[in-house]
Motif scaffolding. Structure first.
Motif, mmCIF file in Angstrom:
data_model
loop_
_atom_site.group_PDB
_atom_site.id
_atom_site.type_symbol
_atom_site.label_atom_id
_atom_site.label_comp_id
_atom_site.label_asym_id
_atom_site.label_seq_id
_atom_site.Cartn_x
_atom_site.Cartn_y
_atom_site.Cartn_z
ATOM 1 N N ARG A 39 3.084 24.183 -1.341
ATOM 2 C CA ARG A 39 2.848 22.908 -1.416
ATOM 3 C C ARG A 39 3.967 21.701 -0.839
ATOM 4 N NH1 ARG A 39 3.130 18.612 -4.680
ATOM 5 N NH2 ARG A 39 1.780 16.738 -5.090
ATOM 6 N N ALA A 40 3.826 20.815 -0.434
ATOM 7 C CA ALA A 40 4.543 19.656 0.231
ATOM 8 C C ALA A 40 3.888 18.195 0.118
ATOM 9 C CB ALA A 40 4.844 19.647 1.505
ATOM 10 N N ALA A 41 4.957 17.629 -0.431
ATOM 11 C CA ALA A 41 3.610 16.040 -0.448
ATOM 12 C C ALA A 41 5.281 15.260 0.011
ATOM 13 C CB ALA A 41 3.353 16.005 -2.308
ATOM 14 N N ILE A 42 4.655 13.324 -0.197
ATOM 15 C CA ILE A 42 5.547 12.610 0.304
ATOM 16 C C ILE A 42 4.724 11.305 0.032
ATOM 17 C CG2 ILE A 42 5.001 12.677 2.468
ATOM 18 C CD1 ILE A 42 7.731 11.461 3.390
ATOM 19 N N ASP A 43 5.481 10.629 -0.563
ATOM 20 C CA ASP A 43 4.654 9.230 -0.787
ATOM 21 C C ASP A 43 5.580 7.788 -0.100
ATOM 22 O OD1 ASP A 43 2.705 9.744 -2.609
ATOM 23 O OD2 ASP A 43 4.411 10.357 -3.853
ATOM 24 N N TYR A 44 4.974 7.037 1.241
ATOM 25 C CA TYR A 44 5.832 6.616 1.160
ATOM 26 C C TYR A 44 4.653 5.202 1.342
ATOM 27 C CZ TYR A 44 3.016 7.398 5.232
ATOM 28 O OH TYR A 44 1.248 7.371 6.569
ATOM 29 N N GLU A 45 5.599 4.022 1.430
ATOM 30 C CA GLU A 45 5.462 2.140 1.435
ATOM 31 C C GLU A 45 4.495 1.974 2.642
ATOM 32 O OE1 GLU A 45 5.519 -1.852 -0.503
ATOM 33 O OE2 GLU A 45 7.071 -0.495 -0.944
ATOM 34 N N PHE A 46 3.779 1.353 3.159
ATOM 35 C CA PHE A 46 3.426 0.822 4.308
ATOM 36 C C PHE A 46 2.683 -0.563 4.780
ATOM 37 C CE2 PHE A 46 -0.525 3.120 3.324
ATOM 38 C CZ PHE A 46 -1.317 2.605 4.232
ATOM 39 N N MET B 67 0.621 -1.416 -0.089
ATOM 40 C CA MET B 67 0.192 0.055 0.291
ATOM 41 C C MET B 67 0.869 1.239 0.315
ATOM 42 S SD MET B 67 -3.568 -0.635 0.227
ATOM 43 C CE MET B 67 -3.985 0.394 1.493
ATOM 44 N N ILE B 68 0.513 2.542 -0.347
ATOM 45 C CA ILE B 68 1.079 3.548 -0.619
ATOM 46 C C ILE B 68 0.240 4.362 0.146
ATOM 47 C CG2 ILE B 68 2.177 5.420 -2.478
ATOM 48 C CD1 ILE B 68 3.354 2.811 -2.714
ATOM 49 N N ARG B 69 0.528 5.308 0.287
ATOM 50 C CA ARG B 69 0.419 6.720 1.261
ATOM 51 C C ARG B 69 0.731 7.692 0.518
ATOM 52 N NH1 ARG B 69 -0.970 5.867 7.772
ATOM 53 N NH2 ARG B 69 -2.837 5.696 6.389
ATOM 54 N N HIS B 70 -0.570 8.808 0.170
ATOM 55 C CA HIS B 70 0.080 10.162 -0.104
ATOM 56 C C HIS B 70 -0.512 10.725 0.768
ATOM 57 C CE1 HIS B 70 0.226 12.591 -3.963
ATOM 58 N NE2 HIS B 70 -0.981 12.797 -4.082
ATOM 59 N N LEU B 71 0.675 12.063 1.135
ATOM 60 C CA LEU B 71 0.621 12.903 2.015
ATOM 61 C C LEU B 71 0.474 14.106 1.566
ATOM 62 C CD1 LEU B 71 1.447 11.668 5.137
ATOM 63 C CD2 LEU B 71 -0.716 11.714 4.698
ATOM 64 N N VAL B 72 0.066 15.522 1.137
ATOM 65 C CA VAL B 72 0.001 16.114 0.104
ATOM 66 C C VAL B 72 -0.726 17.334 1.079
ATOM 67 C CG1 VAL B 72 0.146 17.608 -1.841
ATOM 68 C CG2 VAL B 72 -0.599 15.477 -1.281
ATOM 69 N N PHE B 73 0.325 18.303 1.825
ATOM 70 C CA PHE B 73 -0.091 19.722 2.650
ATOM 71 C C PHE B 73 -0.490 20.748 1.168
ATOM 72 C CE2 PHE B 73 2.190 16.651 5.331
ATOM 73 C CZ PHE B 73 1.450 16.473 6.541
ATOM 74 N N PHE B 74 -0.824 21.254 2.172
ATOM 75 C CA PHE B 74 -1.150 22.780 1.015
ATOM 76 C C PHE B 74 -1.270 24.438 2.441
ATOM 77 C CE2 PHE B 74 -3.530 19.597 -1.571
ATOM 78 C CZ PHE B 74 -2.660 19.521 -2.740
ATOM 79 N N LYS B 75 -0.885 25.424 1.726
ATOM 80 C CA LYS B 75 -0.791 26.593 2.081
ATOM 81 C C LYS B 75 -1.556 27.323 1.294
ATOM 82 C CE LYS B 75 1.068 29.586 5.283
ATOM 83 N NZ LYS B 75 0.541 29.052 6.546
ATOM 84 N N LEU B 76 -2.927 28.404 1.768
ATOM 85 C CA LEU B 76 -3.261 28.518 0.550
ATOM 86 C C LEU B 76 -3.310 29.698 0.993
ATOM 87 C CD1 LEU B 76 -7.338 26.310 0.608
ATOM 88 C CD2 LEU B 76 -4.849 25.950 -0.533
ATOM 89 N N ALA B 77 -3.565 30.886 0.226
ATOM 90 C CA ALA B 77 -3.750 31.918 -0.467
ATOM 91 C C ALA B 77 -4.667 33.009 0.191
ATOM 92 C CB ALA B 77 -4.330 32.832 -1.600
ATOM 93 N N GLU B 78 -4.700 34.088 1.485
ATOM 94 C CA GLU B 78 -5.733 34.436 1.782
ATOM 95 C C GLU B 78 -6.909 35.134 1.202
ATOM 96 O OE1 GLU B 78 -6.058 34.558 5.688
ATOM 97 O OE2 GLU B 78 -3.695 34.276 5.423
ATOM 98 N N GLU B 79 -6.413 35.310 -0.315
ATOM 99 C CA GLU B 79 -7.781 35.430 -0.909
ATOM 100 C C GLU B 79 -6.973 35.136 -2.232
ATOM 101 O OE1 GLU B 79 -11.011 38.945 -2.348
ATOM 102 O OE2 GLU B 79 -9.596 38.607 -0.014
#
Length: 101
Positions: free
Chosen positions: A94-101, A1-13
């Motif tokens: 944006r930051a992301a990581i994919d890992y096997e678990f 299995m692969i877990r795909h985590l993505v973090f987003f920082k959004l603009a104020e508007e």
């Protein structure tokens, strides 16, 4: 299995919406992909607590796939690309990581 985590920082508007509204739109759009992309095993979106540090990312996407090939299928799917186009207009980081678990 692969877990795909993505973090987003959004603009104020962006796109005529305040950050809080875009957080809800991004969450809705990403979680709706489960119904149209069969290779998604799990997809959840969480937002940063309003009282937490403003330096934190605003959203995390937590998704699971059976394989890297399934993750690639998801990444190239036209519906995912549409959602990505919207996110590209409202995000500033944006930051992301994919890992096997």
């Amino acid at each position: 299995m692969i877990r795909h985590l993505v973090f987003f920082k959004l603009a104020e508007e962006a796109e005529g919406n305040a950050k809080a509204e875009n957080i809800l739109i991004v969450k809705e759009k990403l979680e709706a992909l489960k119904a149209v992309i069969p290779v998604i095993r799990k997809i959840e979106v969480f937002s940063n607590h309003p009282l937490a540090s403003s330096e934190n990312y605003d959203i995390v996407l937590d998704s699971e796939f059976d394989s890297l090939e399934d993750l690639k299928t998801y990444a190239g799917h036209p519906e995912h690309l549409k959602v990505g186009e919207f996110i590209g207009k409202v995000r500033i980081g944006r930051a992301a990581i994919d890992y096997e678990f």
